[in-house]
Design a protein around this motif. Structure first.
Motif, mmCIF file in Angstrom:
data_model
loop_
_atom_site.group_PDB
_atom_site.id
_atom_site.type_symbol
_atom_site.label_atom_id
_atom_site.label_comp_id
_atom_site.label_asym_id
_atom_site.label_seq_id
_atom_site.Cartn_x
_atom_site.Cartn_y
_atom_site.Cartn_z
ATOM 1 N N LYS A 9 0.831 -1.189 0.000
ATOM 2 C CA LYS A 9 0.000 0.000 0.000
ATOM 3 C C LYS A 9 0.872 1.248 0.000
ATOM 4 N N GLN A 10 0.531 2.227 -0.833
ATOM 5 C CA GLN A 10 1.314 3.445 -0.946
ATOM 6 C C GLN A 10 0.518 4.632 -0.398
ATOM 7 N N VAL A 11 1.179 5.454 0.408
ATOM 8 C CA VAL A 11 0.567 6.657 0.956
ATOM 9 C C VAL A 11 1.503 7.826 0.720
ATOM 10 N N ASP A 12 0.948 8.949 0.260
ATOM 11 C CA ASP A 12 1.751 10.144 0.041
ATOM 12 C C ASP A 12 1.911 10.873 1.373
ATOM 13 N N PHE A 13 3.126 10.863 1.917
ATOM 14 C CA PHE A 13 3.395 11.508 3.194
ATOM 15 C C PHE A 13 3.811 12.971 3.036
ATOM 16 N N SER A 14 3.769 13.501 1.809
ATOM 17 C CA SER A 14 4.234 14.866 1.586
ATOM 18 C C SER A 14 3.491 15.849 2.475
ATOM 19 N N ILE A 15 4.237 16.779 3.067
ATOM 20 C CA ILE A 15 3.600 17.786 3.916
ATOM 21 C C ILE A 15 3.637 19.164 3.275
ATOM 22 N N TYR A 16 4.234 19.260 2.080
ATOM 23 C CA TYR A 16 4.384 20.571 1.458
ATOM 24 C C TYR A 16 3.674 20.678 0.122
ATOM 25 N N SER A 17 3.368 19.546 -0.505
ATOM 26 C CA SER A 17 2.790 19.564 -1.839
ATOM 27 C C SER A 17 1.424 20.234 -1.844
ATOM 28 N N PRO A 18 1.271 21.363 -2.573
ATOM 29 C CA PRO A 18 -0.022 22.064 -2.602
ATOM 30 C C PRO A 18 -1.144 21.210 -3.155
ATOM 31 N N SER A 19 -0.803 20.256 -4.035
ATOM 32 C CA SER A 19 -1.844 19.422 -4.640
ATOM 33 C C SER A 19 -2.530 18.537 -3.625
ATOM 34 N N GLN A 20 -1.917 18.380 -2.437
ATOM 35 C CA GLN A 20 -2.499 17.517 -1.419
ATOM 36 C C GLN A 20 -3.464 18.243 -0.492
ATOM 37 N N THR A 21 -3.523 19.562 -0.593
ATOM 38 C CA THR A 21 -4.296 20.336 0.378
ATOM 39 C C THR A 21 -5.765 19.967 0.381
ATOM 40 N N ASN A 22 -6.335 19.793 -0.797
ATOM 41 C CA ASN A 22 -7.766 19.494 -0.886
ATOM 42 C C ASN A 22 -7.984 18.150 -1.571
ATOM 43 N N SER A 23 -7.291 17.161 -1.094
ATOM 44 C CA SER A 23 -7.409 15.834 -1.690
ATOM 45 C C SER A 23 -8.843 15.326 -1.566
ATOM 46 N N PRO A 24 -9.426 14.794 -2.667
ATOM 47 C CA PRO A 24 -10.810 14.293 -2.614
ATOM 48 C C PRO A 24 -10.951 13.022 -1.793
ATOM 49 N N THR A 25 -9.853 12.315 -1.551
ATOM 50 C CA THR A 25 -9.900 11.081 -0.770
ATOM 51 C C THR A 25 -8.954 11.206 0.424
ATOM 52 N N PRO A 26 -9.396 11.872 1.485
ATOM 53 C CA PRO A 26 -8.517 12.083 2.645
ATOM 54 C C PRO A 26 -8.107 10.770 3.278
ATOM 55 N N ILE A 27 -6.875 10.731 3.752
ATOM 56 C CA ILE A 27 -6.392 9.531 4.423
ATOM 57 C C ILE A 27 -6.504 9.722 5.926
ATOM 58 N N ASN A 28 -6.464 8.606 6.615
ATOM 59 C CA ASN A 28 -6.506 8.618 8.075
ATOM 60 C C ASN A 28 -5.105 8.316 8.583
ATOM 61 N N LEU A 29 -4.450 9.327 9.158
ATOM 62 C CA LEU A 29 -3.102 9.151 9.683
ATOM 63 C C LEU A 29 -3.152 8.931 11.192
ATOM 64 N N GLY A 30 -2.418 7.925 11.652
ATOM 65 C CA GLY A 30 -2.297 7.694 13.076
ATOM 66 C C GLY A 30 -1.050 8.375 13.611
ATOM 67 N N PHE A 31 -1.187 9.141 14.693
ATOM 68 C CA PHE A 31 -0.067 9.853 15.292
ATOM 69 C C PHE A 31 0.170 9.373 16.721
ATOM 70 N N HIS A 52 -7.751 12.794 8.002
ATOM 71 C CA HIS A 52 -8.353 12.450 9.287
ATOM 72 C C HIS A 52 -7.226 12.035 10.223
ATOM 73 N N GLU A 53 -7.419 12.243 11.510
ATOM 74 C CA GLU A 53 -6.386 11.931 12.484
ATOM 75 C C GLU A 53 -6.879 10.904 13.493
ATOM 76 N N THR A 54 -6.031 9.922 13.766
ATOM 77 C CA THR A 54 -6.260 8.987 14.857
ATOM 78 C C THR A 54 -5.110 9.139 15.839
ATOM 79 N N GLN A 55 -5.421 9.445 17.080
ATOM 80 C CA GLN A 55 -4.388 9.666 18.088
ATOM 81 C C GLN A 55 -4.100 8.387 18.868
ATOM 82 N N PHE A 56 -2.842 7.980 18.846
ATOM 83 C CA PHE A 56 -2.379 6.897 19.703
ATOM 84 C C PHE A 56 -1.748 7.564 20.919
ATOM 85 N N ASN A 57 -2.587 7.793 21.921
ATOM 86 C CA ASN A 57 -2.193 8.575 23.089
ATOM 87 C C ASN A 57 -1.445 7.701 24.088
#
Length: 256
Positions: A9-31, A52-57
């Motif tokens: 499975k591939q996920v784009d981890f880019s934090i700067y790419s402007p094309s990712q700002t309004n992605s039509p298929t948001p991913i759920n990242l666990g932090f 979307h964010e999932t917190q591993f507290n």
């Protein structure tokens, strides 16, 4: 560093790419996250994207920290198998007595906290933070060291080890930043050096590839970042491959 056999499975981890700002298929990242700790800049940057964010507290109130440390100490002290300490702790978490009771209930609570959320995430981020305790790579804090440089208890390290294990088993993409990639390294049997100079202060990042002035992940160089630990990878773990590095500079005159 990356895994030699990365997940399918591939996920784009880019934090700067402007094309990712309004992605039509948001991913759920666990932090990996704790409410008692100052917000992490990489997490805040990701939250500006359509994710979307999932917190591993790891700041779980249900954990008896003293009992947790005793469980970890006992497992490490009696370890016989020749596998990395983090992997051995993960393996021993589910040990039970003859009545079916967990032998290490505090460690098991952290494992369960990971298992109850891991199925909901598309990828996991292990961000930076304080130095990892030397016990997790077979060393001790020396008498001439300042113990305040290291994590106060082991809740975060255990949660990171369980997350690495689950991501590996389930093929979940995992991004490990700074302290996070050191946790990844020792999980797979690598080593980290503790003699690196570092304090909680701002540093300048420069890319060693001078031809690359910007990247979709980091954005333009040079840029500022915070250094919260005194450790660096010296020997990479099994199955990990070094693919490059970014040079962190304490100031414009002195490089580290």
């Amino acid at each position: 560093m990356i895994r030699i056999n990365p997940p399918q499975k591939q996920v784009d981890f880019s934090i700067y790419s402007p094309s990712q700002t309004n992605s039509p298929t948001p991913i759920n990242l666990g932090f990996v996250f704790c409410e008692d700790v100052e917000n992490l800049s990489i997490r805040n940057t990701y939250l500006e994207r359509n994710i979307h964010e999932t917190q591993f507290n790891y700041g779980l109130d249900s954990i008896n920290v003293r009992a947790l440390e005793l469980e970890i100490n006992y497992i490490i002290r009696t370890k016989e198998e020749k596998i990395p300490i983090p992997q051995y702790l993960v393996k021993m978490a589910t040990s039970q007595d003859l009545n079916g009771n967990y032998l290490y209930p505090e460690i098991m609570k952290i494992k369960q906290a990971v298992l109850c959320k891991i199925a909901t995430v598309d990828a996991v981020v292990l961000p930076g933070g304080t130095s990892i305790h030397p016990q997790f790579f077979g060393e001790f804090i020396n008498s001439n060291e300042n113990a305040d440089y290291y994590e106060k208890d082991s809740r975060r390290s255990l949660m990171e080890f369980f997350l690495i294990n689950e991501c590996d088993k389930k093929g979940i993409p995992l991004l490990c930043v700074c302290r996070g990639h050191q946790s990844l390294n020792i999980y797979y049997g690598g080593h980290i050096d503790r003699s690196s100079t570092g304090e909680s202060q701002q540093h300048t990042l420069r890319n060693l590839n001078t031809a690359l002035k910007t990247s979709s992940f980091m954005g333009p160089f040079p840029k500022k970042a915070y250094f919260h630990h005194r450790q660096t990878v010296t020997c990479q773990g099994e199955g990990l491959e070094k693919i490059g590095k970014i040079l962190a500079v304490k100031d414009l005159e002195k490089e580290h």
